[in-house]
Motif scaffolding. Sequence first.
Motif, PDB file in Angstrom:
ATOM      1  N   THR A  53      -3.515   3.934  -1.892  1.00  0.00           N
ATOM      2  CA  THR A  53      -3.734   2.821  -2.815  1.00  0.00           C
ATOM      3  C   THR A  53      -3.350   1.540  -2.095  1.00  0.00           C
ATOM      4  OG1 THR A  53      -1.509   2.899  -3.769  1.00  0.00           O
ATOM      5  CG2 THR A  53      -3.194   4.319  -4.770  1.00  0.00           C
ATOM      6  N   CYS A  54      -3.923   0.412  -2.525  1.00  0.00           N
ATOM      7  CA  CYS A  54      -3.649  -0.843  -1.824  1.00  0.00           C
ATOM      8  C   CYS A  54      -3.912  -2.019  -2.754  1.00  0.00           C
ATOM      9  CB  CYS A  54      -4.527  -0.958  -0.570  1.00  0.00           C
ATOM     10  SG  CYS A  54      -4.222  -2.456   0.410  1.00  0.00           S
ATOM     11  N   PRO A 102      -8.753   4.418  -5.905  1.00  0.00           N
ATOM     12  CA  PRO A 102      -8.027   4.488  -4.630  1.00  0.00           C
ATOM     13  C   PRO A 102      -8.982   4.468  -3.453  1.00  0.00           C
ATOM     14  CG  PRO A 102      -7.160   6.091  -6.205  1.00  0.00           C
ATOM     15  CD  PRO A 102      -8.408   5.515  -6.821  1.00  0.00           C
ATOM     16  N   GLY A 145       0.813  -1.207   0.000  1.00  0.00           N
ATOM     17  CA  GLY A 145       0.000   0.000   0.000  1.00  0.00           C
ATOM     18  C   GLY A 145       0.844   1.254   0.000  1.00  0.00           C
ATOM     19  N   GLY A 177      -5.817   9.647   1.723  1.00  0.00           N
ATOM     20  CA  GLY A 177      -6.152   8.565   0.807  1.00  0.00           C
ATOM     21  C   GLY A 177      -4.984   7.617   0.677  1.00  0.00           C
ATOM     22  N   SER A 195      -7.322  -4.787  -6.363  1.00  0.00           N
ATOM     23  CA  SER A 195      -6.489  -3.583  -6.293  1.00  0.00           C
ATOM     24  C   SER A 195      -7.353  -2.353  -6.131  1.00  0.00           C
ATOM     25  CB  SER A 195      -5.635  -3.451  -7.563  1.00  0.00           C
ATOM     26  OG  SER A 195      -5.016  -2.178  -7.629  1.00  0.00           O
ATOM     27  N   ALA A 196      -6.920  -1.466  -5.220  1.00  0.00           N
ATOM     28  CA  ALA A 196      -7.543  -0.147  -5.059  1.00  0.00           C
ATOM     29  C   ALA A 196      -6.561   0.900  -5.595  1.00  0.00           C
ATOM     30  CB  ALA A 196      -7.875   0.118  -3.602  1.00  0.00           C
ATOM     31  N   GLY A 197      -6.534   1.020  -6.928  1.00  0.00           N
ATOM     32  CA  GLY A 197      -5.662   2.010  -7.562  1.00  0.00           C
ATOM     33  C   GLY A 197      -4.194   1.701  -7.482  1.00  0.00           C
ATOM     34  N   HIS A 198      -3.833   0.447  -7.180  1.00  0.00           N
ATOM     35  CA  HIS A 198      -2.440   0.088  -6.977  1.00  0.00           C
ATOM     36  C   HIS A 198      -1.890  -0.628  -8.208  1.00  0.00           C
ATOM     37  CE1 HIS A 198       0.662  -0.040  -3.860  1.00  0.00           C
ATOM     38  NE2 HIS A 198       1.094  -1.154  -4.449  1.00  0.00           N
ATOM     39  N   THR A 251       5.332  -0.777  -4.614  1.00  0.00           N
ATOM     40  CA  THR A 251       4.681   0.525  -4.717  1.00  0.00           C
ATOM     41  C   THR A 251       5.274   1.278  -5.902  1.00  0.00           C
ATOM     42  OG1 THR A 251       6.257   1.445  -3.116  1.00  0.00           O
ATOM     43  CG2 THR A 251       4.156   0.687  -2.258  1.00  0.00           C
TER      44      THR A 251
END
Length: 812
Positions: free
Chosen positions: A556-557, A598, A497, A554, A573-576, A623
């Motif tokens: 990303t993860c 994200p 993250g 905020g 994925s959250a925007g990663h 990352t």
Amino acid sequence: MHNSDVENTDPAGAFQGATSVSGAGPGGRPPAFDGLAAAVLDDRGTVVGWTSTAQDLTGFCADEVHGRPVQELVADLPHDPRRAAQVPATGRVRLRHQCGDAIDVTFRTTRVSGSADFLVLAAPTPHVADHRHGAALLRALSAQSRITIALHDTDLTTVQTNAMPDTPDGRPIQPGARLGDVLCAEDAESIEAVLRQVLETGVPVMHRSQRVSWRHHPARRHALSLSAFRLEDALGRPAGVAALYIDDTERLRARRHLDLAHAVAERVGGSLDVVRTAHDLADVLVPAFGDLAAVDLAEAVFDGDEPAERLGGGDLHLRNAALAPATAVWPPGIQRGNLVPSLCDHPLLRRFQHGETVVYGRDDFITLIGDPQQAEQLLPHDTHAVMVAPLHARGLTLGAIVVWRTGPSEPFTEDEAELMKQIASRGALGIDNARRYTREHRAAMALQRRLLPPATTDTPAAETAGVYLPTGRGAGTSGDWYDAIPLPSLRLALVAGDVIGHGIPASATMGRLRAAIQTLADLEPEPDELLTRLADLVQRLAAEAPSGDHDVMGATCLYAVYDPVTRRCAMASAGHPSPVLVRPDGSAEAVGILPGPPLAVCGMPYETTTIDVEPGSVLVLYTDGLVQQATHDVCDGLQRLTRALATSCHPDRALEETGRTLIDNLVDEAPRDDATLLLARTRAVPVEDTARWRIPADPAAVSDARGWAIRQLTAWGLDDLVLPTELIVSELVTNAIRYGRPPAELRLIRHQVLVCEVTDSNTAQPRLRRARTTDEGGRGLFLVAQLAERWGCRHGQNHKTIWSEQPIARAH
């Protein structure tokens, strides 16, 4: 001639020292003579003497004018014998020329001593005016204190000058002197070469910068602006050189001071590293301000702490941080990293400790040290002046700037001490900013590292190795993290993250998110559901943040769960950035997943992607600081990472070593962002260590399930676990038949623990409760909790699984 026929002027100054003639002769031609025209008149005004210069001026020879009244030579004047003897002392007339033209001349008369005759001197009026104005200009220039005029003849001997060398007697330079008699030999030769070139070519030199020193005072340098032009006679022949010297010392000194102040403002303070800032400060002072420079800092400053206030002599706890130039031959006592020796309680030291800039010589320094031999070990060779300025900021003395002047250099002046005070003030501000950043950076780094998991882990599902590299820029840590979380049934959750923001706030947010993920992971939701809940948490954190920080809250993860039994990995994925999978054969490729928004954005769904993973594969999470560098974008960086993994990720190579190699090869020397890398080499549970049994929707199946479990444990050699496992299976299968929905399944997994799982199609959450004495049921999960080391329930799409674990090692 009569007084009323001439213009009475005062040409006396013009006749003195005249050496050439200007003005037009007949037909516009220049007069062909190089001197004053002279004639002798008797007391009746008759010409009795005539020179060759008079012939050059008028064209008449001596025989033509001898015995004639001078009045006949004056143009536009009627002949009058009564006026012939009336010759004025000075005046201006028009003389006849033999060719018929007239020449405007200015004259002066004087009586010949012991005779009645008069001597008449005449020159063309324009020539006289030129010399009169030239003489006035020469006198005006000679009166200027900053302008030196020197007239040299053709062999560069001084003919006339207003130069006043800085000598004890203050006598002016005498005619006949040469430049080498006044200036240092090297400077004299340099200027004479310029003057000789002007004399030979006739091309003037304008505003040539020249540094000179007087012979009697070579240590003091003067900055001059030299202009020179050739002198010529009436025929255009070289007659000498005129040189004008303007003293630019003060102007150039002021300009150097301004340039130095500008350089300090531009170069010092750009780095948030204390030692780098000290180096920049020392480098900018040499050679612009001194021959050698050093910056000493309080020992506490190197660690970002505030120095203690100290007054009087003794150990000041200062350590050298920078020397300039680094290539100089420094004495043994002055070396990088050396402590400043103890000093005696001296008025100079007290002034320094109270914030003053002090200047002293060798004797004062020996007194400060108290030991002449030790003092010599601390003085650069040929030092004659030292300036020390305190680095004072926010009431703290952070250290000192020391500047030495050696050899023939000039001593320090008061205005230079004032300039150093300004430089030290700006330098102290830069060092204090770096010190405060160092303190915050160390705190953020300590917090970040304490919040991160161990660098390596070893679980039944995989061995992992994590690498974290903080940013090399001034922003500090950026809240990047990784995690490897063991889950029930031998599974492993992998997390990477990146929190928005920098420093301690980012690290604190990262810690909260990591704790939240570990808590949510224990509930065993699907990856997409876990990210959805995590996004809700981030929204709450943003709502709690100060009003100015809402938009920067905020993260990303990437969340992945690997199951060593099924050998499958589910991820969302959250925007990663997408992970990279390195297969056992060495091929590597990015996993194709569809990233969601994200974590700061709610209302958008996340999608779980499931892939098959061969045992011995390496799953790589990272990352964006690893793939986004100054020279390439994220896509190029991902390709570089994939190629590097295919090259360096070998089965026989330790993951930690591979991670360090990747960081070294892919990250810039001063990365713009944190870089985090997590490598997980997967394992698989052998097929013979798992067993499945389909549960019929019949209450009689409970007895069959017990028997099947007993036979499987006996086959595995786990006889000691037969009794507790028989009871656990009985209770879980009973609940699945009574409260669940078909289909249902019983699974046993043997590894370091014995896992017992019962899965059914009812998604209702089971609840542990305490049964009353008269109750006939309700004790099943309570009994499971007592027999197993731990138990739980996880939900999947349209099903749930209740599991328990018993340590195998405890049974032996």
